[in-house]
Design a protein around this motif. Structure first.
Motif, short mmCIF file in Angstrom:
data_model
loop_
_atom_site.label_atom_id
_atom_site.label_comp_id
_atom_site.label_asym_id
_atom_site.label_seq_id
_atom_site.Cartn_x
_atom_site.Cartn_y
_atom_site.Cartn_z
N SER A 167 50.14 29.92 20.92
CA SER A 167 49.67 28.55 21.07
C SER A 167 48.95 28.37 22.39
CB SER A 167 50.86 27.57 20.99
OG SER A 167 51.47 27.62 19.71
N VAL A 168 48.97 29.41 23.24
CA VAL A 168 48.30 29.39 24.54
C VAL A 168 46.96 30.12 24.40
CG1 VAL A 168 48.47 30.01 26.97
CG2 VAL A 168 50.54 29.42 25.68
N TRP A 169 45.86 29.44 24.68
CA TRP A 169 44.54 29.98 24.38
C TRP A 169 44.24 31.28 25.13
CZ3 TRP A 169 40.90 30.78 28.16
CH2 TRP A 169 41.11 30.12 29.38
N TRP A 170 44.66 31.38 26.41
CA TRP A 170 44.30 32.58 27.17
C TRP A 170 45.12 33.80 26.72
CZ3 TRP A 170 48.26 34.73 29.93
CH2 TRP A 170 49.31 33.88 30.33
N VAL A 171 46.30 33.56 26.18
CA VAL A 171 47.08 34.66 25.61
C VAL A 171 46.35 35.23 24.40
CG1 VAL A 171 49.24 35.29 24.46
CG2 VAL A 171 49.28 33.78 26.45
N ASN A 172 45.77 34.34 23.59
CA ASN A 172 45.01 34.78 22.42
C ASN A 172 43.80 35.61 22.84
OD1 ASN A 172 46.60 33.56 20.42
ND2 ASN A 172 45.64 31.59 20.78
N LEU A 173 43.13 35.22 23.92
CA LEU A 173 41.97 35.98 24.39
C LEU A 173 42.38 37.40 24.78
CD1 LEU A 173 39.95 33.42 26.56
CD2 LEU A 173 39.44 34.24 24.25
N ILE A 174 43.48 37.51 25.52
CA ILE A 174 43.97 38.83 25.93
C ILE A 174 44.32 39.67 24.71
CG2 ILE A 174 45.84 40.05 27.12
CD1 ILE A 174 45.96 37.73 29.09
N PHE A 219 47.07 42.83 12.68
CA PHE A 219 47.58 42.24 13.93
C PHE A 219 46.86 40.95 14.29
CE2 PHE A 219 49.31 46.54 14.94
CZ PHE A 219 50.60 46.16 15.26
N LEU A 220 45.55 40.91 14.05
CA LEU A 220 44.78 39.70 14.36
C LEU A 220 45.17 38.51 13.49
CD1 LEU A 220 41.13 41.02 14.92
CD2 LEU A 220 42.58 39.85 16.59
N ALA A 221 45.69 38.78 12.29
CA ALA A 221 46.05 37.70 11.38
C ALA A 221 47.11 36.78 11.97
CB ALA A 221 46.55 38.29 10.05
N VAL A 222 47.98 37.33 12.82
CA VAL A 222 49.07 36.52 13.37
C VAL A 222 48.56 35.44 14.33
CG1 VAL A 222 51.23 36.55 14.66
CG2 VAL A 222 50.73 38.37 13.02
N PRO A 223 47.81 35.78 15.39
CA PRO A 223 47.30 34.72 16.25
C PRO A 223 46.35 33.77 15.52
CG PRO A 223 46.28 36.81 16.84
CD PRO A 223 47.42 37.11 15.91
N ILE A 224 45.58 34.30 14.57
CA ILE A 224 44.69 33.43 13.80
C ILE A 224 45.52 32.45 12.98
CG2 ILE A 224 43.04 33.38 11.88
CD1 ILE A 224 41.93 36.03 12.92
N GLY A 225 46.63 32.92 12.41
CA GLY A 225 47.51 32.04 11.65
C GLY A 225 48.08 30.93 12.50
N VAL A 226 48.45 31.26 13.75
CA VAL A 226 49.00 30.24 14.66
C VAL A 226 47.91 29.26 15.07
CG1 VAL A 226 50.08 29.84 16.91
CG2 VAL A 226 50.81 31.78 15.50
N MET A 227 46.73 29.78 15.41
CA MET A 227 45.64 28.92 15.88
C MET A 227 45.15 27.96 14.80
SD MET A 227 43.27 31.27 18.38
CE MET A 227 43.18 32.71 17.32
N THR A 228 45.20 28.41 13.55
CA THR A 228 44.71 27.56 12.45
C THR A 228 45.78 26.68 11.84
OG1 THR A 228 45.10 29.38 10.87
CG2 THR A 228 42.89 29.22 11.84
N GLY A 229 47.02 26.83 12.31
CA GLY A 229 48.10 26.00 11.79
C GLY A 229 48.81 26.54 10.58
N LEU A 230 48.40 27.72 10.10
CA LEU A 230 49.12 28.32 8.95
C LEU A 230 50.52 28.72 9.33
CD1 LEU A 230 46.32 30.60 7.42
CD2 LEU A 230 47.22 28.47 6.47
N VAL A 231 50.70 29.06 10.61
CA VAL A 231 52.01 29.40 11.15
C VAL A 231 52.32 28.39 12.24
CG1 VAL A 231 53.40 31.13 12.34
CG2 VAL A 231 51.69 31.83 10.64
N ALA A 232 53.38 27.65 12.09
CA ALA A 232 53.71 26.61 13.08
C ALA A 232 55.21 26.38 13.14
CB ALA A 232 52.98 25.32 12.73
#
Length: 232
Positions: A167-174, A219-232
């Protein structure tokens, strides 16, 4: 009795000669690399359980700690596997560094201007990509395994920790940058490892590409899922 003394002198000499040789280092790098690919695939599948909800994800994480029971105490086998992975990483990185130094020593003169960029791209990606991934793995363990780098970390609640982290944007970038580097590393390393172990054929490059895309995409599907609200 030490492990070194327990090994017959001739066998110790053979092991040392094997490790000292270029083909020996390449073989160690190939075998450990393929073992790490297997781990990454299994880890990716485990991560994808986040899409099944907190109960499924947390149950899976708890199950991992019961592996080996009742023969072994709680979590012991998991730590043995982690230690084995650490040994594989150390051997893989050590072989890579020593081979890189050996290669530079054998060719002290810089490449002539105009040499194809592709000939320099793959070794550079493997070298610097591997170093970047090694640093990232340390941070990732502190973040989601130990929890000291995640201010919202809750012991025994991996679903919560994953959602809080991504949910933290800079963590997603890393994370995304590290995964893209991992994809390139897998793409170039898979075919190289297969050739070292004696497997040849035109399908190797395609296999390496598929492996890289599947693992990176999983692996990318997980942060994408969180960012898009599929995982919350």
């Amino acid at each position: 009795m030490s492990t070194d003394l327990a090994v017959p002198p001739r066998k110790r000499t053979s092991i040392r000669r094997f490790w000292a040789s270029t083909i020996g280092k390449k073989a160690v790098m190939a075998v450990t690399g393929l073992a790490l690919v297997g781990f990454l695939f299994a880890h990716m599948l485990g991560n994808l359980k986040v899409f099944l909800g907190p109960a499924e994800m947390n149950h899976y994480a708890a199950w991992l700690r019961t592996l080996g029971e009742p023969v072994l105490p709680y979590s012991v086998l998991l730590w043995i596997l982690r230690a084995g992975l650490l040994v594989a990483v150390v051997l893989h990185v050590t072989a890579a560094v020593q081979l890189s130094r050996r290669d530079r020593a054998a060719r002290p003169v810089r490449y002539a201007h105009g040499q194809r960029a592709r000939a320099r791209f793959a070794p550079g990606t493997m070298r610097w990509g591997g170093a970047t991934l090694a640093v990232y793995v340390v941070w990732h363990l502190l973040d989601l395994t130990v929890g000291v780098a995640n201010r919202d970390f809750v012991e025994g609640q991996p679903y919560h920790n994953v959602v809080a982290d991504f949910s933290v944007w800079w963590v997603n970038l890393i994370y995304v940058a590290a995964l893209l580097m991992l994809g390139l590393h897998l793409h170039h390393g898979f075919a190289s490892a297969a050739r070292t172990l004696g497997f040849t054929g035109g399908a190797l490059k395609k296999t390496g590409t598929v492996v890289a895309v599947v693992i990176t995409g999983g692996f990318l599907a997980v942060p994408i899922g969180v960012m898009t609200g599929l995982v919350a």
